[in-house]
Motif scaffolding. Structure first.
Motif, short mmCIF file in Angstrom:
data_model
loop_
_atom_site.label_atom_id
_atom_site.label_comp_id
_atom_site.label_asym_id
_atom_site.label_seq_id
_atom_site.Cartn_x
_atom_site.Cartn_y
_atom_site.Cartn_z
N PHE A 1 -29.23 4.39 -7.14
CA PHE A 1 -27.63 4.48 -6.90
C PHE A 1 -26.76 4.88 -6.49
O PHE A 1 -25.64 3.96 -6.17
CB PHE A 1 -27.48 2.86 -7.72
N GLY A 2 -26.21 5.34 -7.26
CA GLY A 2 -25.19 5.85 -7.84
C GLY A 2 -25.30 7.32 -8.68
O GLY A 2 -26.02 8.45 -8.56
N GLN A 3 -24.11 8.44 -8.76
CA GLN A 3 -23.79 9.35 -8.54
C GLN A 3 -22.27 9.77 -9.92
O GLN A 3 -21.82 9.13 -9.36
CB GLN A 3 -23.85 10.76 -8.11
N ASP A 4 -22.22 10.33 -10.34
CA ASP A 4 -20.82 10.50 -11.11
C ASP A 4 -19.97 12.22 -10.19
O ASP A 4 -20.73 12.55 -8.76
CB ASP A 4 -21.14 11.36 -12.11
N CYS A 5 -19.35 12.56 -10.34
CA CYS A 5 -18.30 13.36 -9.82
C CYS A 5 -18.87 15.06 -9.07
O CYS A 5 -18.43 15.32 -8.40
CB CYS A 5 -17.18 13.80 -10.87
N VAL A 6 -19.88 15.02 -10.13
CA VAL A 6 -20.78 16.56 -9.56
C VAL A 6 -21.78 16.72 -9.26
O VAL A 6 -22.57 17.18 -9.19
CB VAL A 6 -20.64 17.82 -11.01
N GLY A 7 -22.19 15.33 -8.74
CA GLY A 7 -23.83 15.29 -8.36
C GLY A 7 -24.44 15.10 -9.14
O GLY A 7 -25.78 14.69 -8.39
N ASN A 8 -24.32 14.37 -10.72
CA ASN A 8 -25.55 13.84 -11.83
C ASN A 8 -26.44 13.03 -10.33
O ASN A 8 -25.07 12.10 -10.25
CB ASN A 8 -25.61 13.94 -12.71
N GLN A 9 -27.23 12.63 -10.61
CA GLN A 9 -27.63 10.82 -10.05
C GLN A 9 -27.98 9.76 -10.99
O GLN A 9 -28.21 10.21 -12.29
CB GLN A 9 -29.02 11.15 -9.35
N PHE A 10 -27.64 8.19 -10.95
CA PHE A 10 -28.06 7.27 -11.75
C PHE A 10 -28.85 6.52 -10.63
O PHE A 10 -29.08 6.10 -10.14
CB PHE A 10 -26.54 6.64 -12.04
N LEU A 11 -29.55 6.38 -11.30
CA LEU A 11 -31.34 5.92 -10.94
C LEU A 11 -31.19 4.33 -11.65
O LEU A 11 -31.80 4.42 -12.98
CB LEU A 11 -32.20 6.81 -11.46
N LEU A 12 -32.71 3.99 -10.78
CA LEU A 12 -32.99 2.41 -11.49
C LEU A 12 -34.21 2.34 -11.20
O LEU A 12 -35.17 2.98 -10.44
CB LEU A 12 -32.45 0.75 -10.75
N ARG A 13 -35.00 2.31 -12.46
CA ARG A 13 -36.52 2.72 -12.57
C ARG A 13 -36.54 1.09 -12.95
O ARG A 13 -36.52 0.64 -14.74
CB ARG A 13 -36.71 3.21 -13.42
N GLY A 14 -37.60 0.26 -12.60
CA GLY A 14 -37.04 -1.61 -13.56
C GLY A 14 -35.64 -1.80 -13.31
O GLY A 14 -35.01 -1.90 -12.61
#
Length: 201
Positions: free
Chosen positions: A79-92
């Motif tokens: 669903f999202g990412q930080d300023c350098v491209g690391n990712q935020f994911l939803l699992r459940g």
């Protein structure tokens, strides 16, 4: 949210929208994704264009994260990412953080609501915004559709003591570079010496 640079406008990808959990649908109805904290956080929206903002492209496209990163599942929602491209994911209902250099996946032990709350209250820590702050202090501006390219990579120890160099590049270019870097190092042992050629930066 503070420092909003971009919002996603109208919901145009209703197929992807229908597959999302209710709490994410609620958020995207209010604003169809956002670039906030002056580029420190990008939450994707349900759109076809621009592609850098498309949740469907990140989730199901040719460069989807689960196609590259061994620890990411096809059902994980990027669903999202930080300023350098690391990712935020939803699992459940859990928010996971993907280190896009190393492929390591960490459970942030918060749900989506509390992830947003933490980002609002402690953006520097919750979103790892130190590189962006340094870039801004040098006069740099991160525009919607861009991420910070950082060299040398965070996971590397170097012999010189010079600070990392940062520049703004397109999100697609940055994520492609990270995926290629991950493929090259993922099977190397910790502490392995590597040498970069100029075209790898």
């Amino acid at each position: 949210m503070k420092g909003i640079l971009f919002t996603g406008g109208e919901l145009t990808d209703l197929v992807t929208f229908a597959r999302l959990p209710v709490y994410l649908q609620t958020f995207l109805r209010e604003q169809n994704g956002v670039v906030a904290y002056f580029g420190g956080l990008h939450i994707r929206g349900c759109v076809a264009e621009p592609t850098w903002h498309s949740l469907d492209v990140a989730w199901h496209g040719e460069e989807a994260f689960w196609r590259t990163y061994d620890e990411v599942m096809e059902s994980d929602i990027p669903f999202g990412q930080d300023c350098v491209g690391n990712q935020f994911l939803l699992r459940g209902d859990a928010v996971l953080w993907l280190d896009t250099e190393t492929g390591e996946l960490a459970d942030l032990e918060v749900d989506f609501k509390h992830f947003l709350f933490g980002a609002e209250k402690f953006p520097m820590d919750a979103l790892s915004m130190e590189p962006l702050r340094a870039f801004q202090q040098g006069g740099g501006v991160l525009r919607p559709g861009q991420l910070l390219s950082v060299y040398p990579p965070f996971c590397m120890a170097t012999n010189n003591q010079q600070p990392a160099s940062t520049k703004a590049i397109s999100a697609a270019e940055r994520l492609a570079w990270l995926a290629n870097f991950y493929r090259q190092i993922k099977d190397l042992p910790d502490g392995q010496s590597i040498r970069f050629t100029p075209d790898q930066k």
